[in-house]
Design a protein around this motif. Structure first.
Motif, mmCIF file in Angstrom:
data_model
loop_
_atom_site.group_PDB
_atom_site.id
_atom_site.type_symbol
_atom_site.label_atom_id
_atom_site.label_comp_id
_atom_site.label_asym_id
_atom_site.label_seq_id
_atom_site.Cartn_x
_atom_site.Cartn_y
_atom_site.Cartn_z
ATOM 1 N N ALA A 114 40.220 44.043 48.127
ATOM 2 C CA ALA A 114 40.057 43.380 46.833
ATOM 3 C C ALA A 114 41.194 42.398 46.581
ATOM 4 O O ALA A 114 40.971 41.280 46.100
ATOM 5 C CB ALA A 114 39.998 44.424 45.717
ATOM 6 N N THR A 142 35.581 38.282 42.021
ATOM 7 C CA THR A 142 35.985 38.392 43.425
ATOM 8 C C THR A 142 36.744 39.690 43.685
ATOM 9 O O THR A 142 36.570 40.333 44.724
ATOM 10 C CB THR A 142 36.875 37.190 43.818
ATOM 11 O OG1 THR A 142 36.185 35.976 43.522
ATOM 12 C CG2 THR A 142 37.210 37.226 45.295
ATOM 13 N N ILE A 171 34.191 43.077 43.274
ATOM 14 C CA ILE A 171 33.145 43.393 44.256
ATOM 15 C C ILE A 171 33.611 44.429 45.278
ATOM 16 O O ILE A 171 32.991 45.485 45.424
ATOM 17 C CB ILE A 171 32.633 42.109 44.944
ATOM 18 C CG1 ILE A 171 31.852 41.260 43.937
ATOM 19 C CG2 ILE A 171 31.750 42.460 46.140
ATOM 20 C CD1 ILE A 171 31.417 39.909 44.466
ATOM 21 N N SER A 187 40.786 39.328 48.821
ATOM 22 C CA SER A 187 39.700 38.487 48.314
ATOM 23 C C SER A 187 40.136 37.709 47.084
ATOM 24 O O SER A 187 39.794 36.529 46.914
ATOM 25 C CB SER A 187 38.482 39.353 47.972
ATOM 26 O OG SER A 187 37.979 40.013 49.113
ATOM 27 N N ALA A 188 40.906 38.359 46.201
ATOM 28 C CA ALA A 188 41.312 37.725 44.946
ATOM 29 C C ALA A 188 42.378 36.658 45.140
ATOM 30 O O ALA A 188 42.579 35.816 44.252
ATOM 31 C CB ALA A 188 41.822 38.797 43.983
ATOM 32 N N ARG A 210 36.224 34.094 37.718
ATOM 33 C CA ARG A 210 36.024 34.085 39.172
ATOM 34 C C ARG A 210 36.951 35.081 39.854
ATOM 35 O O ARG A 210 36.566 35.772 40.802
ATOM 36 C CB ARG A 210 36.256 32.676 39.722
ATOM 37 C CG ARG A 210 35.176 31.665 39.349
ATOM 38 C CD ARG A 210 35.312 30.401 40.180
ATOM 39 N NE ARG A 210 36.516 29.662 39.837
ATOM 40 C CZ ARG A 210 36.572 28.695 38.930
ATOM 41 N NH1 ARG A 210 35.473 28.356 38.260
ATOM 42 N NH2 ARG A 210 37.709 28.066 38.682
ATOM 43 N N LEU A 211 38.194 35.165 39.355
ATOM 44 C CA LEU A 211 39.159 36.106 39.908
ATOM 45 C C LEU A 211 38.675 37.546 39.756
ATOM 46 O O LEU A 211 38.688 38.333 40.711
ATOM 47 C CB LEU A 211 40.506 35.940 39.205
ATOM 48 C CG LEU A 211 41.566 37.020 39.471
ATOM 49 C CD1 LEU A 211 41.959 37.028 40.942
ATOM 50 C CD2 LEU A 211 42.783 36.809 38.574
ATOM 51 N N ARG A 254 42.411 34.027 46.582
ATOM 52 C CA ARG A 254 41.881 32.661 46.477
ATOM 53 C C ARG A 254 42.041 32.096 45.076
ATOM 54 O O ARG A 254 42.167 30.881 44.903
ATOM 55 C CB ARG A 254 40.399 32.670 46.870
ATOM 56 C CG ARG A 254 39.727 31.313 46.797
ATOM 57 C CD ARG A 254 38.269 31.429 47.195
ATOM 58 N NE ARG A 254 37.573 30.160 47.082
ATOM 59 C CZ ARG A 254 36.267 30.008 47.292
ATOM 60 N NH1 ARG A 254 35.535 31.052 47.664
ATOM 61 N NH2 ARG A 254 35.710 28.824 47.158
ATOM 62 N N TYR A 255 42.063 32.975 44.069
ATOM 63 C CA TYR A 255 42.110 32.508 42.687
ATOM 64 C C TYR A 255 43.394 32.900 41.958
ATOM 65 O O TYR A 255 43.471 32.794 40.736
ATOM 66 C CB TYR A 255 40.911 33.061 41.905
ATOM 67 C CG TYR A 255 39.587 32.581 42.442
ATOM 68 C CD1 TYR A 255 39.198 31.250 42.306
ATOM 69 C CD2 TYR A 255 38.738 33.446 43.121
ATOM 70 C CE1 TYR A 255 37.996 30.795 42.813
ATOM 71 C CE2 TYR A 255 37.521 33.004 43.626
ATOM 72 C CZ TYR A 255 37.167 31.679 43.478
ATOM 73 O OH TYR A 255 35.958 31.236 43.990
#
Length: 205
Positions: A148, A113, A116, A151-152, A109-110, A154-155
């Motif tokens: 990026a 995310t 993208i 966004s990352a 997931r990392l 989160r994980y």
């Protein structure tokens, strides 16, 4: 006594939840190495521009020949590959010491995310090269890399987002001072990575 055990159980549960939902094995030393490599790459790029008898620092007057563009792109790719490999090695070693898996659902997931906005920015940079808008590459890489990281967050470690904010800010400022793109690139990918890496190494070692 029961209250103490209760708090210890809560702390243990909280730790387990964080391990299962966040990738916490990022190594600060990998950031330091990436920063040093980026500074070396920026230095080489500057020498390449100087050898082409450009006036990069003064109003961004650069005559980008195909050979010069190729040299700069190859330099950037080499910096990227070395940074990624060093990041993997340091992170894998840290995961091994902590007894954590480096590849699991959270890691996937990392990476998705993170990839993208990064891939989007990479394709955008290819379009800029195609249209000979080379002066915009530095701001664009900083902005999309920052997005990026945010966004990352989160994980992974929450601190990553602060590095992302700094990268975005540098990219936006650089977009108004196009003749100094290489300088901002060196600060964003070099100095900020070193500072961030040292802070993270001290905080999470």
């Amino acid at each position: 006594m029961d209250s103490k055990n209760y708090h210890e159980d809560l702390s243990h549960i909280r730790s387990m939840m964080e391990r299962s939902s966040r990738f916490i094995s990022l190594s600060g030393l990998s950031g330091v190495v990436a920063g040093v490599v980026a500074l070396l790459g920026a230095g080489y790029a500057y020498l390449a521009l100087e050898s082409a008898k450009t006036e990069y620092i003064f109003r961004g007057r650069v005559s980008y020949t195909p050979a010069l563009v190729q040299e700069l792109v190859v330099t950037g790719l080499i910096v990227l590959v070395i940074a990624v490999l060093s990041g993997y090695v340091f992170t894998a070693n840290k995961s091994k010491k902590k007894g954590l898996k480096i590849w699991d659902a959270t890691t996937k997931r990392l990476l998705i995310t993170f990839a993208i906005p990064l891939v989007t920015g990479g394709i955008f940079c290819i379009a800029l090269i195609f249209h000979h808008l080379f002066v915009w590459i530095a701001p664009v890489t900083l902005i999309f890399y920052g997005l990026a990281l945010v966004s990352a967050e989160r994980y992974t470690l929450t601190d990553v987002k602060y590095l992302g904010y700094c990268e975005i800010a540098l990219g936006l400022i650089s977009s108004f001072i196009l003749g100094w793109g290489l300088f901002f690139w060196a600060v964003g990918f070099g100095i900020l990575h070193i500072v961030y890496g040292l802070i993270m190494h001290k905080k999470y070692k």
